[in-house]
Design a protein around this motif. Structure first.
Motif, PDB file in Angstrom:
ATOM      1  N   VAL A 249       0.871  -1.176   0.000  1.00  0.00           N
ATOM      2  CA  VAL A 249       0.000   0.000   0.000  1.00  0.00           C
ATOM      3  C   VAL A 249       0.909   1.227   0.000  1.00  0.00           C
ATOM      4  N   VAL A 250       0.811   2.038  -1.024  1.00  0.00           N
ATOM      5  CA  VAL A 250       1.610   3.261  -1.117  1.00  0.00           C
ATOM      6  C   VAL A 250       0.717   4.435  -0.712  1.00  0.00           C
ATOM      7  N   VAL A 251       1.196   5.225   0.242  1.00  0.00           N
ATOM      8  CA  VAL A 251       0.400   6.333   0.781  1.00  0.00           C
ATOM      9  C   VAL A 251       0.984   7.672   0.328  1.00  0.00           C
ATOM     10  N   GLU A 252       0.151   8.486  -0.240  1.00  0.00           N
ATOM     11  CA  GLU A 252       0.479   9.865  -0.624  1.00  0.00           C
ATOM     12  C   GLU A 252       1.818   9.979  -1.371  1.00  0.00           C
ATOM     13  N   PRO A 253       1.888   9.415  -2.577  1.00  0.00           N
ATOM     14  CA  PRO A 253       3.163   9.419  -3.309  1.00  0.00           C
ATOM     15  C   PRO A 253       3.698  10.807  -3.617  1.00  0.00           C
ATOM     16  N   ASN A 254       2.837  11.811  -3.696  1.00  0.00           N
ATOM     17  CA  ASN A 254       3.305  13.162  -3.998  1.00  0.00           C
ATOM     18  C   ASN A 254       4.164  13.723  -2.867  1.00  0.00           C
ATOM     19  N   ARG A 255       3.976  13.216  -1.644  1.00  0.00           N
ATOM     20  CA  ARG A 255       4.799  13.623  -0.502  1.00  0.00           C
ATOM     21  C   ARG A 255       5.892  12.599  -0.204  1.00  0.00           C
ATOM     22  N   LEU A 256       5.816  11.474  -0.859  1.00  0.00           N
ATOM     23  CA  LEU A 256       6.757  10.387  -0.597  1.00  0.00           C
ATOM     24  C   LEU A 256       8.101  10.619  -1.283  1.00  0.00           C
ATOM     25  N   VAL A 257       8.067  11.218  -2.473  1.00  0.00           N
ATOM     26  CA  VAL A 257       9.289  11.407  -3.252  1.00  0.00           C
ATOM     27  C   VAL A 257       9.360  12.852  -3.743  1.00  0.00           C
ATOM     28  N   THR A 258      10.535  13.253  -4.177  1.00  0.00           N
ATOM     29  CA  THR A 258      10.720  14.587  -4.739  1.00  0.00           C
ATOM     30  C   THR A 258      10.208  14.617  -6.179  1.00  0.00           C
ATOM     31  N   PRO A 259       9.723  15.771  -6.640  1.00  0.00           N
ATOM     32  CA  PRO A 259       9.132  15.847  -7.985  1.00  0.00           C
ATOM     33  C   PRO A 259      10.177  16.046  -9.082  1.00  0.00           C
ATOM     34  N   ASP A 260      11.203  15.205  -9.098  1.00  0.00           N
ATOM     35  CA  ASP A 260      12.228  15.265 -10.138  1.00  0.00           C
ATOM     36  C   ASP A 260      12.552  13.851 -10.580  1.00  0.00           C
ATOM     37  N   ARG A 261      13.485  13.693 -11.503  1.00  0.00           N
ATOM     38  CA  ARG A 261      13.752  12.346 -12.015  1.00  0.00           C
ATOM     39  C   ARG A 261      14.253  11.377 -10.950  1.00  0.00           C
TER      40      ARG A 261
END
Length: 288
Positions: A249-261
């Motif tokens: 279960v992956v929760v809130e991926p937009n806060r999980l990683v940085t928005p770059d490659r």
């Protein structure tokens, strides 16, 4: 790096201090020998010498020198920096190395993720032998279809692997209100527990405490060391690297990683940890 270029700091110290340092190394080696029961197999001088201490206070030669090896195998090679490659190169003067890694999963700051760039940093006396592993035995086809679309953005030069099996279950993407994020995660975990198998909740670190509390009835643990043996592992994206679980279960991926490659590569790693089912629950927008 400074030691390699300028010589070890110890060599610049007065001879008396070098002798005292060598004696301390022998004392430490003696204790190790006793504690591990190595009597008859090794002596203090051998142990001290093996780890870079000559045990000879009168000779600066060899002091602080790194131990070298005939061959080195490097796993997760895609995450090593240029400085780390230079360190390894000094440990293997012959250049005899086996490097295992997936450039599509390179996510550490400063990582040298291109094999040509890696080869420029290590000794090479013979042409390298490249072997591409194209078959995926872990990730189901349904999940890999999603992961491949992500990989095309995160690492466009990398060919996705081909999954050998399908589960018939598509990944689930569940959008919820912010105040329902934790309760929906609990519901998804409850469903996974009913199916049996290993379970991981991969979430931003700031949510680990509240998730561990909400999932306590299922034996959840958020501490990275304890999570490996817990019924439900609560991990961040980096801690999940190299692991696999039946249900993720992956929760809130937009806060999980940085928005770059590099962040998107880490997200690629995250969603490919599952061997059976994947659910993504989010209140914020998904990464584009």
């Amino acid at each position: 790096e400074a030691d390699a270029l300028l010589g070890p700091v110890e060599a610049a110290r007065p001879r008396r201090r070098r002798r005292r340092s060598a004696e301390n190394a022998l004392d430490t080696a003696s204790r190790v020998n006793d504690e591990l029961g190595l009597e008859g197999f090794a002596d203090a001088g051998m142990i001290a010498g093996r780890y870079g201490e000559s045990g000879n206070g009168d000779a600066p030669e060899g002091l602080g020198e790194a131990r070298t090896f005939g061959h080195v195998l490097v796993d997760e090679a895609q995450d090593l920096t240029a400085m780390q490659w230079r360190m390894l190169a000094r440990r293997v003067p012959s250049g005899s190395m086996t490097l295992v890694g997936d450039p599509g999963q390179a996510s550490q700051p400063g990582a040298v993720a291109n094999w040509d760039d890696v080869l420029a940093l290590v000794p090479m006396y013979n042409p390298p032998n490249f072997v591409t592993l194209s078959v995926n035995y872990r990730t189901p086809t349904e999940v890999m279809d999603v992961a491949s679309r992500l990989l095309a953005v995160a690492a466009p030069t990398i060919e996705p692997s081909r999954s050998v099996r399908a589960t018939g279950e598509q990944p689930r993407f569940i959008s919820v209100a912010p105040d329902s994020l934790i309760s929906e995660t609990v519901t998804l975990v409850r469903e996974a527990v009913a199916r049996t198998g290993t379970i991981a909740v991969i979430a931003p670190t700031e949510l680990h405490g509240v998730l561990a509390d909400a999932l306590a009835e299922f034996g959840a643990a958020a501490d990275a060391a304890e999570a490996l043996d817990a019924a439900v592992a609560v991990l961040d994206a980096t801690a999940a690297k190299g692991l696999e679980f039946d249900h993720v279960v992956v929760v809130e991926p937009n806060r999980l990683v940085t928005p770059d490659r590099p962040g998107l590569r880490l997200l690629y790693v995250t969603i490919t940890r599952t061997t059976k089912t994947l659910a993504v629950v989010h209140a914020e927008s998904l990464p584009e």
